[in-house]
Scaffold this motif. Structure first.
Motif, PDB file in Angstrom:
ATOM      1  N   TYR A  15      -5.032  72.762  22.727  1.00 56.06           N
ATOM      2  CA  TYR A  15      -4.735  73.619  23.766  1.00 56.06           C
ATOM      3  C   TYR A  15      -5.032  74.225  23.879  1.00 56.06           C
ATOM      4  O   TYR A  15      -5.343  74.640  25.099  1.00 56.06           O
ATOM      5  CB  TYR A  15      -3.015  73.119  23.715  1.00 56.06           C
ATOM      6  N   THR A  16      -4.808  75.371  23.745  1.00 59.45           N
ATOM      7  CA  THR A  16      -5.078  76.890  23.264  1.00 59.45           C
ATOM      8  C   THR A  16      -6.972  77.302  24.053  1.00 59.45           C
ATOM      9  O   THR A  16      -7.362  78.134  24.911  1.00 59.45           O
ATOM     10  CB  THR A  16      -4.797  77.714  22.848  1.00 59.45           C
ATOM     11  N   ALA A  17      -7.763  76.198  23.628  1.00 59.08           N
ATOM     12  CA  ALA A  17      -8.921  76.262  23.571  1.00 59.08           C
ATOM     13  C   ALA A  17      -9.207  75.711  25.074  1.00 59.08           C
ATOM     14  O   ALA A  17      -9.989  76.387  25.446  1.00 59.08           O
ATOM     15  CB  ALA A  17      -9.418  75.518  22.378  1.00 59.08           C
ATOM     16  N   ARG A  21     -10.769  77.444  28.386  1.00 61.11           N
ATOM     17  CA  ARG A  21     -12.205  78.050  29.308  1.00 61.11           C
ATOM     18  C   ARG A  21     -11.600  75.863  30.186  1.00 61.11           C
ATOM     19  O   ARG A  21     -11.566  75.738  28.887  1.00 61.11           O
ATOM     20  CB  ARG A  21     -12.779  77.508  28.550  1.00 61.11           C
ATOM     21  N   GLN A  22     -11.466  76.128  30.841  1.00 58.60           N
ATOM     22  CA  GLN A  22     -11.690  75.058  31.649  1.00 58.60           C
ATOM     23  C   GLN A  22     -12.593  74.789  32.984  1.00 58.60           C
ATOM     24  O   GLN A  22     -12.274  75.529  33.436  1.00 58.60           O
ATOM     25  CB  GLN A  22     -10.217  74.458  31.635  1.00 58.60           C
ATOM     26  N   PRO A  23     -13.051  73.167  33.583  1.00 62.40           N
ATOM     27  CA  PRO A  23     -12.794  72.079  32.096  1.00 62.40           C
ATOM     28  C   PRO A  23     -13.957  72.360  31.377  1.00 62.40           C
ATOM     29  O   PRO A  23     -14.838  72.675  30.993  1.00 62.40           O
ATOM     30  CB  PRO A  23     -12.974  70.798  33.843  1.00 62.40           C
ATOM     31  N   ALA A  24     -13.389  70.907  30.458  1.00 62.27           N
ATOM     32  CA  ALA A  24     -13.855  71.420  28.947  1.00 62.27           C
ATOM     33  C   ALA A  24     -14.173  69.927  28.607  1.00 62.27           C
ATOM     34  O   ALA A  24     -13.076  68.720  28.868  1.00 62.27           O
ATOM     35  CB  ALA A  24     -13.592  72.036  28.500  1.00 62.27           C
ATOM     36  N   SER A  25     -15.381  69.095  28.190  1.00 60.04           N
ATOM     37  CA  SER A  25     -15.277  67.914  27.258  1.00 60.04           C
ATOM     38  C   SER A  25     -15.158  68.040  25.430  1.00 60.04           C
ATOM     39  O   SER A  25     -15.368  69.381  25.227  1.00 60.04           O
ATOM     40  CB  SER A  25     -16.908  67.693  27.086  1.00 60.04           C
ATOM     41  N   ALA A  26     -14.478  66.966  25.344  1.00 57.25           N
ATOM     42  CA  ALA A  26     -14.827  67.633  23.793  1.00 57.25           C
ATOM     43  C   ALA A  26     -15.240  67.379  22.564  1.00 57.25           C
ATOM     44  O   ALA A  26     -14.988  68.510  21.594  1.00 57.25           O
ATOM     45  CB  ALA A  26     -13.834  65.524  23.354  1.00 57.25           C
ATOM     46  N   GLN A  27     -16.305  67.458  23.266  1.00 54.14           N
ATOM     47  CA  GLN A  27     -17.990  68.146  21.931  1.00 54.14           C
ATOM     48  C   GLN A  27     -17.393  69.850  22.300  1.00 54.14           C
ATOM     49  O   GLN A  27     -18.053  70.839  21.597  1.00 54.14           O
ATOM     50  CB  GLN A  27     -19.001  67.934  22.754  1.00 54.14           C
ATOM     51  N   ALA A  54      -5.260  66.263  31.571  1.00 55.58           N
ATOM     52  CA  ALA A  54      -5.733  65.744  32.153  1.00 55.58           C
ATOM     53  C   ALA A  54      -7.531  65.313  32.063  1.00 55.58           C
ATOM     54  O   ALA A  54      -7.979  66.343  32.406  1.00 55.58           O
ATOM     55  CB  ALA A  54      -4.812  65.429  33.993  1.00 55.58           C
ATOM     56  N   VAL A  55      -8.049  64.261  32.359  1.00 54.80           N
ATOM     57  CA  VAL A  55      -9.315  63.880  32.819  1.00 54.80           C
ATOM     58  C   VAL A  55     -10.265  64.528  34.188  1.00 54.80           C
ATOM     59  O   VAL A  55      -9.050  64.062  35.250  1.00 54.80           O
ATOM     60  CB  VAL A  55      -9.706  62.079  32.336  1.00 54.80           C
ATOM     61  N   ARG A  75     -14.098  65.386  30.656  1.00 59.62           N
ATOM     62  CA  ARG A  75     -14.106  66.485  30.701  1.00 59.62           C
ATOM     63  C   ARG A  75     -12.518  66.806  31.192  1.00 59.62           C
ATOM     64  O   ARG A  75     -12.144  66.261  32.561  1.00 59.62           O
ATOM     65  CB  ARG A  75     -14.439  67.502  31.442  1.00 59.62           C
ATOM     66  N   TYR A  76     -11.699  67.798  30.607  1.00 58.51           N
ATOM     67  CA  TYR A  76     -10.296  67.577  30.304  1.00 58.51           C
ATOM     68  C   TYR A  76      -9.820  69.062  31.479  1.00 58.51           C
ATOM     69  O   TYR A  76     -10.299  70.316  31.209  1.00 58.51           O
ATOM     70  CB  TYR A  76      -9.880  67.610  29.340  1.00 58.51           C
ATOM     71  N   ARG A  77      -8.305  69.220  31.981  1.00 62.09           N
ATOM     72  CA  ARG A  77      -8.045  69.844  32.115  1.00 62.09           C
ATOM     73  C   ARG A  77      -6.464  70.236  31.646  1.00 62.09           C
ATOM     74  O   ARG A  77      -5.997  68.680  31.858  1.00 62.09           O
ATOM     75  CB  ARG A  77      -8.186  70.017  34.071  1.00 62.09           C
ATOM     76  N   LEU A  78      -6.411  71.213  31.982  1.00 66.95           N
ATOM     77  CA  LEU A  78      -5.119  71.297  31.554  1.00 66.95           C
ATOM     78  C   LEU A  78      -3.769  70.915  32.971  1.00 66.95           C
ATOM     79  O   LEU A  78      -3.901  71.828  33.491  1.00 66.95           O
ATOM     80  CB  LEU A  78      -4.241  72.776  30.719  1.00 66.95           C
TER      81      LEU A  78
END
Length: 340
Positions: A15-17, A21-27, A54-55, A75-78
């Protein structure tokens, strides 16, 4: 930090990572957090299912998780914390309120059913472990005030446990007052402990003799060790619950406190004297300066990073030093004595 809201350490790390920096992928997040890629995928899916993330589809607007073979990784955003975490906070707060209500109900039920029996007023605790356990419960459970008589040999509790309980109480802003028998201070190597306690904000006074040793928590419970010097038996104590007996013990403490001589720190240790001999510490002078500037107690606590109870305790000690019955008298004495 977020465990209280239902997020475990790994979930909080992701969550904090993602927040940084967002958006970000699981990798991306697996690389930043050191988690396995599969764990990162699972946690992100869980955060999305709970509405915390959310994706972001290729078009840019957040949507549902998904994807087809050959497409770039999702890629995800908070979701804004003020929106996503607020329901979790309300849920935890409601659970705490329910727990407090249940605690109050059970406490009153116990008192009502045990009020007419001696066992409802006084418990007898026998054995080193049991005595130490109840002593720790008393100190760690105190929320407002601890009143202590120190007489003769220490209570049968390991010194490190006592230190831990005292430090925890002081950090919580508990009003901690001790009256010590002069023989206790003369008979034990406690100078450094006493000096540290006084510097931490413990109110300490000394008398020539005391009738018993005890600790009182929040004026709700007291523990009085029993004298076993002649019996050779195991250490034992009585725990006194709210009653006329407990009220008498509190009254005894306040009477001895009023008549006792204050202890205060010097460069070489501690010594006893009258309140007029003492000078405020640097921390107390900070509180006094803000107080005389018209700053409220709560604002003083906020500016100095203290609890409101710690501020109130320091103000009360300043008034004791000045022999003042009001804050107006405290200000007059501070100006006259050159405390600022």
């Amino acid at each position: 930090m977020l465990e209280a809201l239902g997020l475990g350490p790994a979930e909080e790390a992701v969550y904090t990572a993602l927040m940084a920096r967002q958006p970000a992928s699981a990798q991306d997040l697996a690389r930043r957090t050191g988690l396995e890629h599969a764990d990162s995928v699972r946690i992100l899916a869980d955060l999305a299912a709970r509405g915390l993330a959310a994706v972001e589809p290729e078009g840019g607007a957040p949507g549902r998780a998904g994807g087809e073979t050959g497409r770039p990784p999702a890629r995800y955003r908070l979701t804004p914390p003020s929106v996503a975490l607020a329901p979790l906070l309300v849920e935890q707060r409601n659970a705490l309120h329910k727990a407090e209500a249940a605690f109050s109900m059970l406490t009153e039920q116990y008192r009502s059913t045990a009020a007419h029996t001696a066992g409802g007023v006084v418990e007898v605790v026998v054995g080193v472990e049991q005595v130490a356990h109840r002593f720790h419960q008393l100190q760690s459970g105190a929320q407002r005030e601890l009143l202590v008589f120190l007489v003769g040999a220490p209570i049968a509790v390991p010194r490190e446990d006592t230190d831990s309980s005292e430090s925890s109480a002081i950090e919580r802003g508990v009003d901690f007052r001790i009256v010590a028998d002069k023989g206790y201070l003369d008979g034990h190597d406690v100078v450094q402990d006493v000096r540290a306690a006084v510097m931490a904000g413990v109110g300490l006074r000394v008398v020539d003799s005391l009738p018993l040793k005890m600790v009182v928590a929040d004026r709700e419970r007291a523990m009085v060790p029993l004298d076993i010097s002649d019996s050779g038996g195991e250490p034992s104590a009585i725990v006194v619950h709210r009653s006329g007996l407990l009220a008498a013990l509190v009254h005894l403490f306040e009477r001895e406190w009023d008549q006792a001589r204050p202890m205060y720190t010097t460069a070489s240790g501690v010594r006893e004297g009258t309140a007029a001999d003492q000078q405020p510490t640097g921390e107390e002078r900070e509180v006094l300066a803000l107080l005389l500037a018209g700053v409220s107690d709560r604002r003083v606590a906020s500016q100095l990073g203290l609890s409101i109870r710690t501020v109130e305790r320091r103000i009360r000690r300043l008034m004791d030093l000045a022999g003042a019955e009001s804050r107006l008298q405290l200000g007059w004495h501070a100006a006259r004595s050159g405390w600022l």
